[in-house]
Design a protein around this motif. Structure first.
Motif, PDB file in Angstrom:
ATOM      1  N   VAL A   1      25.010  28.702  35.950  1.00 45.14           N
ATOM      2  CA  VAL A   1      23.661  28.159  36.053  1.00 45.14           C
ATOM      3  C   VAL A   1      22.935  28.902  37.161  1.00 45.14           C
ATOM      4  O   VAL A   1      23.555  29.406  38.104  1.00 45.14           O
ATOM      5  CB  VAL A   1      23.645  26.643  36.332  1.00 45.14           C
ATOM      6  N   VAL A   2      21.611  28.968  37.043  1.00 46.59           N
ATOM      7  CA  VAL A   2      20.774  29.615  38.055  1.00 46.59           C
ATOM      8  C   VAL A   2      19.839  28.563  38.626  1.00 46.59           C
ATOM      9  O   VAL A   2      19.072  27.931  37.896  1.00 46.59           O
ATOM     10  CB  VAL A   2      19.961  30.776  37.455  1.00 46.59           C
ATOM     11  N   VAL A   3      19.928  28.372  39.951  1.00 48.01           N
ATOM     12  CA  VAL A   3      19.042  27.459  40.663  1.00 48.01           C
ATOM     13  C   VAL A   3      18.373  28.246  41.777  1.00 48.01           C
ATOM     14  O   VAL A   3      19.045  28.712  42.706  1.00 48.01           O
ATOM     15  CB  VAL A   3      19.808  26.255  41.253  1.00 48.01           C
ATOM     16  N   ASP A   4      17.058  28.447  41.633  1.00 48.82           N
ATOM     17  CA  ASP A   4      16.295  29.208  42.605  1.00 48.82           C
ATOM     18  C   ASP A   4      16.888  30.613  42.741  1.00 48.82           C
ATOM     19  O   ASP A   4      16.937  31.350  41.771  1.00 48.82           O
ATOM     20  CB  ASP A   4      16.245  28.463  43.940  1.00 48.82           C
ATOM     21  N   ARG A   5      17.417  30.968  43.900  1.00 44.32           N
ATOM     22  CA  ARG A   5      17.912  32.334  44.128  1.00 44.32           C
ATOM     23  C   ARG A   5      19.429  32.443  43.971  1.00 44.32           C
ATOM     24  O   ARG A   5      20.014  33.487  44.309  1.00 44.32           O
ATOM     25  CB  ARG A   5      17.511  32.818  45.533  1.00 44.32           C
ATOM     26  N   PHE A   6      20.080  31.400  43.462  1.00 41.00           N
ATOM     27  CA  PHE A   6      21.537  31.391  43.392  1.00 41.00           C
ATOM     28  C   PHE A   6      22.046  31.253  41.958  1.00 41.00           C
ATOM     29  O   PHE A   6      21.489  30.497  41.161  1.00 41.00           O
ATOM     30  CB  PHE A   6      22.108  30.238  44.231  1.00 41.00           C
ATOM     31  N   ILE A   7      23.123  31.992  41.660  1.00 41.22           N
ATOM     32  CA  ILE A   7      23.907  31.806  40.447  1.00 41.22           C
ATOM     33  C   ILE A   7      25.164  31.031  40.844  1.00 41.22           C
ATOM     34  O   ILE A   7      25.794  31.325  41.859  1.00 41.22           O
ATOM     35  CB  ILE A   7      24.316  33.150  39.821  1.00 41.22           C
ATOM     36  N   TYR A   8      25.521  30.031  40.023  1.00 39.13           N
ATOM     37  CA  TYR A   8      26.694  29.206  40.319  1.00 39.13           C
ATOM     38  C   TYR A   8      27.666  29.240  39.141  1.00 39.13           C
ATOM     39  O   TYR A   8      27.255  29.245  37.975  1.00 39.13           O
ATOM     40  CB  TYR A   8      26.291  27.751  40.568  1.00 39.13           C
ATOM     41  N   TRP A   9      28.981  29.236  39.472  1.00 40.77           N
ATOM     42  CA  TRP A   9      30.039  29.114  38.486  1.00 40.77           C
ATOM     43  C   TRP A   9      31.057  28.087  38.959  1.00 40.77           C
ATOM     44  O   TRP A   9      31.274  27.927  40.164  1.00 40.77           O
ATOM     45  CB  TRP A   9      30.815  30.419  38.293  1.00 40.77           C
ATOM     46  N   CYS A  10      31.744  27.440  38.017  1.00 38.05           N
ATOM     47  CA  CYS A  10      32.970  26.711  38.334  1.00 38.05           C
ATOM     48  C   CYS A  10      34.090  27.729  38.523  1.00 38.05           C
ATOM     49  O   CYS A  10      34.115  28.776  37.858  1.00 38.05           O
ATOM     50  CB  CYS A  10      33.352  25.758  37.213  1.00 38.05           C
ATOM     51  N   ALA A  11      35.020  27.428  39.412  1.00 39.21           N
ATOM     52  CA  ALA A  11      36.136  28.339  39.676  1.00 39.21           C
ATOM     53  C   ALA A  11      37.359  27.537  40.107  1.00 39.21           C
ATOM     54  O   ALA A  11      37.268  26.343  40.420  1.00 39.21           O
ATOM     55  CB  ALA A  11      35.756  29.347  40.760  1.00 39.21           C
ATOM     56  N   PHE A  12      38.506  28.194  40.088  1.00 41.59           N
ATOM     57  CA  PHE A  12      39.733  27.572  40.574  1.00 41.59           C
ATOM     58  C   PHE A  12      40.659  28.658  41.100  1.00 41.59           C
ATOM     59  O   PHE A  12      40.474  29.858  40.835  1.00 41.59           O
ATOM     60  CB  PHE A  12      40.422  26.752  39.475  1.00 41.59           C
ATOM     61  N   TYR A  13      41.660  28.227  41.875  1.00 45.47           N
ATOM     62  CA  TYR A  13      42.647  29.157  42.418  1.00 45.47           C
ATOM     63  C   TYR A  13      43.831  29.244  41.456  1.00 45.47           C
ATOM     64  O   TYR A  13      44.579  28.275  41.287  1.00 45.47           O
ATOM     65  CB  TYR A  13      43.133  28.696  43.794  1.00 45.47           C
ATOM     66  N   PRO A  14      44.040  30.388  40.800  1.00 44.73           N
ATOM     67  CA  PRO A  14      45.114  30.493  39.798  1.00 44.73           C
ATOM     68  C   PRO A  14      46.506  30.411  40.403  1.00 44.73           C
ATOM     69  O   PRO A  14      47.449  30.001  39.731  1.00 44.73           O
ATOM     70  CB  PRO A  14      44.866  31.871  39.156  1.00 44.73           C
ATOM     71  N   MET A  15      46.645  30.795  41.674  1.00 41.52           N
ATOM     72  CA  MET A  15      47.972  30.738  42.287  1.00 41.52           C
ATOM     73  C   MET A  15      48.480  29.296  42.368  1.00 41.52           C
ATOM     74  O   MET A  15      49.685  29.062  42.281  1.00 41.52           O
ATOM     75  CB  MET A  15      47.924  31.354  43.687  1.00 41.52           C
ATOM     76  N   ASN A  16      47.572  28.337  42.525  1.00 39.46           N
ATOM     77  CA  ASN A  16      47.991  26.930  42.536  1.00 39.46           C
ATOM     78  C   ASN A  16      48.606  26.536  41.208  1.00 39.46           C
ATOM     79  O   ASN A  16      49.595  25.815  41.134  1.00 39.46           O
ATOM     80  CB  ASN A  16      46.801  26.031  42.845  1.00 39.46           C
ATOM     81  N   VAL A  17      47.990  27.010  40.117  1.00 38.68           N
ATOM     82  CA  VAL A  17      48.476  26.684  38.777  1.00 38.68           C
ATOM     83  C   VAL A  17      49.855  27.290  38.558  1.00 38.68           C
ATOM     84  O   VAL A  17      50.781  26.627  38.062  1.00 38.68           O
ATOM     85  CB  VAL A  17      47.486  27.186  37.704  1.00 38.68           C
ATOM     86  N   ASP A  18      50.017  28.563  38.940  1.00 42.01           N
ATOM     87  CA  ASP A  18      51.303  29.234  38.746  1.00 42.01           C
ATOM     88  C   ASP A  18      52.409  28.594  39.580  1.00 42.01           C
ATOM     89  O   ASP A  18      53.573  28.546  39.170  1.00 42.01           O
ATOM     90  CB  ASP A  18      51.172  30.713  39.112  1.00 42.01           C
ATOM     91  N   SER A  19      52.052  28.113  40.764  1.00 36.72           N
ATOM     92  CA  SER A  19      53.050  27.540  41.666  1.00 36.72           C
ATOM     93  C   SER A  19      53.234  26.046  41.442  1.00 36.72           C
ATOM     94  O   SER A  19      53.947  25.388  42.209  1.00 36.72           O
ATOM     95  CB  SER A  19      52.634  27.788  43.122  1.00 36.72           C
ATOM     96  N   GLU A  20      52.563  25.511  40.403  1.00 37.37           N
ATOM     97  CA  GLU A  20      52.622  24.088  40.070  1.00 37.37           C
ATOM     98  C   GLU A  20      52.155  23.211  41.233  1.00 37.37           C
ATOM     99  O   GLU A  20      52.649  22.098  41.436  1.00 37.37           O
ATOM    100  CB  GLU A  20      54.035  23.697  39.619  1.00 37.37           C
ATOM    101  N   LEU A  21      51.212  23.733  41.997  1.00 39.58           N
ATOM    102  CA  LEU A  21      50.580  22.957  43.057  1.00 39.58           C
ATOM    103  C   LEU A  21      49.386  22.208  42.473  1.00 39.58           C
ATOM    104  O   LEU A  21      48.924  22.514  41.362  1.00 39.58           O
ATOM    105  CB  LEU A  21      50.126  23.881  44.189  1.00 39.58           C
ATOM    106  N   PRO A  22      48.853  21.219  43.187  1.00 35.68           N
ATOM    107  CA  PRO A  22      47.661  20.512  42.666  1.00 35.68           C
ATOM    108  C   PRO A  22      46.511  21.474  42.418  1.00 35.68           C
ATOM    109  O   PRO A  22      46.336  22.470  43.133  1.00 35.68           O
ATOM    110  CB  PRO A  22      47.335  19.526  43.799  1.00 35.68           C
TER     111      PRO A  22
END
Length: 369
Positions: free
Chosen positions: A191-212
């Motif tokens: 999404v674009v709000v004013d001068r910023f583009i935003y994305w959802c993101a996550f840390y893949p290392m948490n998923v691989d390590s079965e962390l929350p």
């Protein structure tokens, strides 16, 4: 420079092509500071039958009589020629389309209000990258459109690379040094709000390590080209990434939280006063009880009401139906629009002058990355 004449009682579409309406605009600052109409418009795309692969495009004025003030948008030839075309997003009255023409990866920037478009071929090496996310936004300061490519490499490094293209320069530049240091994954949409583009993101290392799970938001400042991490409240940060989706309503960030992969319900969280981790749940949209299978929020009207696609199961076929959800009375308003499930897209925009100085053309890009 100056404006010779502007008819204030007409929209750009009504003025475009009239021999008596003359307009000379040479100042980027003027273009950035002026939108022709503050009213929001909605571009809706969908496919209504199995043989339809191009899709239908309708524009609506988002006013009190929505959806009755509508017109059919005529796409420029550059978009019609694209194969596997999709809309990346809209920003400052401009739409970014991505697809392929004769095997070449292309981006088309289109301003439907003034009927101007430009075609930009993507550098060949981007086609070979493992996973790329195309992003787009227009600087509200200079009215200069920018395309951002974020390449996400697979295991084991999970590192990312970023490149940016500006229409004014015609060059690609590497921005990898501006990215957050910790490996991350972003997912559609943006999404674009004013001068910023935003994305959802996550840390893949948490998923691989079965962390929350650790979900967050990444922002990109279109003006100074910097990236930043925006943290989410714990209830959203620990959620499954596949069940989150970012949107915008009235220039504010909104996070959608689906109940499950079946999408029977969707909670709407809105950020408060632009303060990090201050998302507040406003309401929950639940799929109608009759033959509906799932519900997908596609966008929001100017008044904050969500526009949703409800997938219905009939005796011999499945069908998508577009509706507006009235949260105050917890009911749906039927829009009378039906199509193939999963083919509806809703994008809001305003009328602007971006690309007014451009002629419809292809652009040869230079690669400085």
């Amino acid at each position: 420079m100056f404006i010779i004449s502007i008819d204030a009682d007409k929209s750009i579409e009504e003025m475009h092509g009239e021999p008596d309406s003359t307009m000379v605009v040479l100042s980027s600052n003027f273009i950035a500071a002026h939108s022709v109409s503050e009213s929001q418009h909605l571009l809706i795309r969908y496919e209504d039958k199995e043989s339809d692969t191009v899709g239908k495009y309708l524009s609506f004025v988002d006013d009190d009589i929505f959806p009755h003030h509508r017109f059919v948008d005529t796409l420029p030839l550059s978009i019609k020629l694209l194969k596997n075309a999709n809309i990346v997003t809209s920003s400052f009255g401009l739409f970014c389309f991505h697809g392929y023409n004769l095997g070449t990866e292309m981006v088309v920037l289109w301003n439907p209000s003034i009927r101007k478009s430009i075609t930009i071929p993507m550098p060949n090496e981007f086609n070979l990258n493992p996973k790329t996310n195309l992003c787009f936004g227009v600087s509200p300061v200079t009215a200069d459109p920018k395309i951002v490519e974020i390449t996400q490499f697979h295991k084991t490094s999970y590192h990312c690379e970023a490149n940016v293209y500006t229409v004014s320069s015609g060059n690609w530049r590497n921005l990898s040094n501006n990215l957050p240091s910790k490996p991350f994954r972003i997912f559609w949409p943006q999404v674009v709000v004013d001068r910023f583009i935003y994305w959802c993101a996550f840390y893949p290392m948490n998923v691989d390590s079965e962390l929350p799970n650790h979900n967050f938001i990444i922002s990109f400042d279109i003006t100074n080209e910097s990236f930043r991490v925006v943290e989410l409240p714990d209830s959203l940060s620990r959620h499954s990434p596949q069940q989150l989706c970012i949107f915008m309503v009235r220039e504010s960030l909104v996070m959608l939280e689906y109940d499950s992969y079946q999408k029977r319900a969707c909670s709407v969280w809105m950020i408060e006063n632009a303060v990090e981790k201050s998302f507040t749940k406003r309401f929950t949209v639940e799929a109608p009880q009759y033959s509906s299978m799932s519900i997908t929020t596609l966008g929001f009207r100017m008044n904050g009401k969500p526009i949703v696609e409800v997938e219905n199961a009939h005796m011999c076929y499945e069908q998508g139906e577009l509706m507006v959800y009235e949260a105050n009375i917890e009911c749906f308003k039927y829009l009378g629009m039906y199509g193939k499930p999963g083919t509806f897209f809703v994008h809001s925009y305003i009328e602007t002058l971006v690309l007014i100085r451009q002629s419809d053309r292809n652009i040869e890009v230079e690669d400085d990355v």
